[in-house]
Scaffold this motif. Structure first.
Motif, PDB file in Angstrom:
ATOM      1  N   GLN A  25     -40.350   3.309  -5.767  1.00 41.25           N
ATOM      2  CA  GLN A  25     -39.407   2.293  -6.226  1.00 41.25           C
ATOM      3  C   GLN A  25     -38.492   2.840  -7.310  1.00 41.25           C
ATOM      4  O   GLN A  25     -37.282   2.586  -7.308  1.00 41.25           O
ATOM      5  CB  GLN A  25     -40.169   1.063  -6.708  1.00 41.25           C
ATOM      6  N   THR A  26     -39.031   3.599  -8.226  1.00 36.18           N
ATOM      7  CA  THR A  26     -38.226   4.201  -9.296  1.00 36.18           C
ATOM      8  C   THR A  26     -37.195   5.156  -8.719  1.00 36.18           C
ATOM      9  O   THR A  26     -36.032   5.148  -9.117  1.00 36.18           O
ATOM     10  CB  THR A  26     -39.135   4.924 -10.309  1.00 36.18           C
ATOM     11  N   ALA A  27     -37.599   5.986  -7.767  1.00 37.39           N
ATOM     12  CA  ALA A  27     -36.677   6.951  -7.153  1.00 37.39           C
ATOM     13  C   ALA A  27     -35.539   6.242  -6.428  1.00 37.39           C
ATOM     14  O   ALA A  27     -34.381   6.677  -6.508  1.00 37.39           O
ATOM     15  CB  ALA A  27     -37.436   7.865  -6.204  1.00 37.39           C
ATOM     16  N   THR A  86     -49.788   5.428   3.150  1.00 40.74           N
ATOM     17  CA  THR A  86     -49.805   3.969   3.306  1.00 40.74           C
ATOM     18  C   THR A  86     -49.032   3.280   2.178  1.00 40.74           C
ATOM     19  O   THR A  86     -48.592   2.141   2.356  1.00 40.74           O
ATOM     20  CB  THR A  86     -51.245   3.413   3.351  1.00 40.74           C
ATOM     21  N   ILE A  87     -48.797   3.969   1.058  1.00 43.21           N
ATOM     22  CA  ILE A  87     -48.025   3.338  -0.010  1.00 43.21           C
ATOM     23  C   ILE A  87     -46.541   3.255   0.343  1.00 43.21           C
ATOM     24  O   ILE A  87     -45.784   2.568  -0.341  1.00 43.21           O
ATOM     25  CB  ILE A  87     -48.225   4.044  -1.371  1.00 43.21           C
ATOM     26  N   LEU A  88     -46.118   3.894   1.425  1.00 45.78           N
ATOM     27  CA  LEU A  88     -44.727   3.791   1.860  1.00 45.78           C
ATOM     28  C   LEU A  88     -44.432   2.431   2.500  1.00 45.78           C
ATOM     29  O   LEU A  88     -43.292   1.996   2.527  1.00 45.78           O
ATOM     30  CB  LEU A  88     -44.389   4.901   2.855  1.00 45.78           C
ATOM     31  N   HIS A  89     -45.444   1.765   3.028  1.00 46.73           N
ATOM     32  CA  HIS A  89     -45.249   0.471   3.672  1.00 46.73           C
ATOM     33  C   HIS A  89     -44.724  -0.525   2.668  1.00 46.73           C
ATOM     34  O   HIS A  89     -45.250  -0.672   1.572  1.00 46.73           O
ATOM     35  CB  HIS A  89     -46.543  -0.028   4.298  1.00 46.73           C
ATOM     36  N   GLY A  90     -43.655  -1.206   3.051  1.00 45.66           N
ATOM     37  CA  GLY A  90     -43.085  -2.219   2.186  1.00 45.66           C
ATOM     38  C   GLY A  90     -42.117  -1.697   1.161  1.00 45.66           C
ATOM     39  O   GLY A  90     -41.554  -2.456   0.392  1.00 45.66           O
TER      40      GLY A  90
END
Length: 150
Positions: A113-115, A145-149
């Motif tokens: 999100q920061t990027a 899996t943290i890429l989802h959403g």
């Protein structure tokens, strides 16, 4: 529409670039980072791109390189896209009149999100595993899996 494009990075020899192109790579990556075992000189880079077929993009990878060195490489090697893999900010990345990709070392969803907020002008973000002392190419992965959403 999501289109998968393939870049083979770390090319050091003309024959490898041609093989990558023949096998369908959309782009080849040239590493201009002296600490990498896949680093190329300007002369090597020129030889690699000399006989590439049309429509195969050439990506130059830099890690915390100074502006003068980047400009000199861009003057001597036909580069289509720049990939920044270090601590560069958006302002620095936009100075070179080329589209750019920004690599981000990921530890959490917050890094993604920061990027996205910090690099609004990037053509794309490349998410890589975090390593405290290396800037990519480690062969490690992160929890995708943290890429989802995001």
């Amino acid at each position: 529409m999501n289109t998968i494009r393939t870049k083979i990075c770390g090319i050091t020899r003309p024959e490898d670039a041609l093989a990558a192109a023949e096998l369908g790579a959309d782009a080849i990556g040239l590493v201009f980072y002296a600490k990498s075992k896949r680093a190329v000189s300007i002369e090597q880079a020129q030889a690699v791109v000399k006989n590439l077929p049309p429509f195969v993009s050439v990506v130059a990878l830099f890690v915390n390189e100074n502006e003068q060195t980047i400009r000199e490489i861009l003057r001597q090697v036909p580069i289509d896209v720049i990939q920044f893999h270090g601590d560069e900010d958006d302002d620095f990345c936009r100075r070179f009149d080329r589209p750019y990709l920004k690599a981000v070392r990921v530890q959490s969803a917050a890094d993604i999100q920061t990027a996205c907020a910090k690099f609004p002008n990037a053509r794309a973000l490349l998410f890589d595993a975090y390593h405290p002392t290396e800037y990519g190419g480690t062969g490690q992965s992160f929890d995708w899996t943290i890429l989802h959403g995001n």
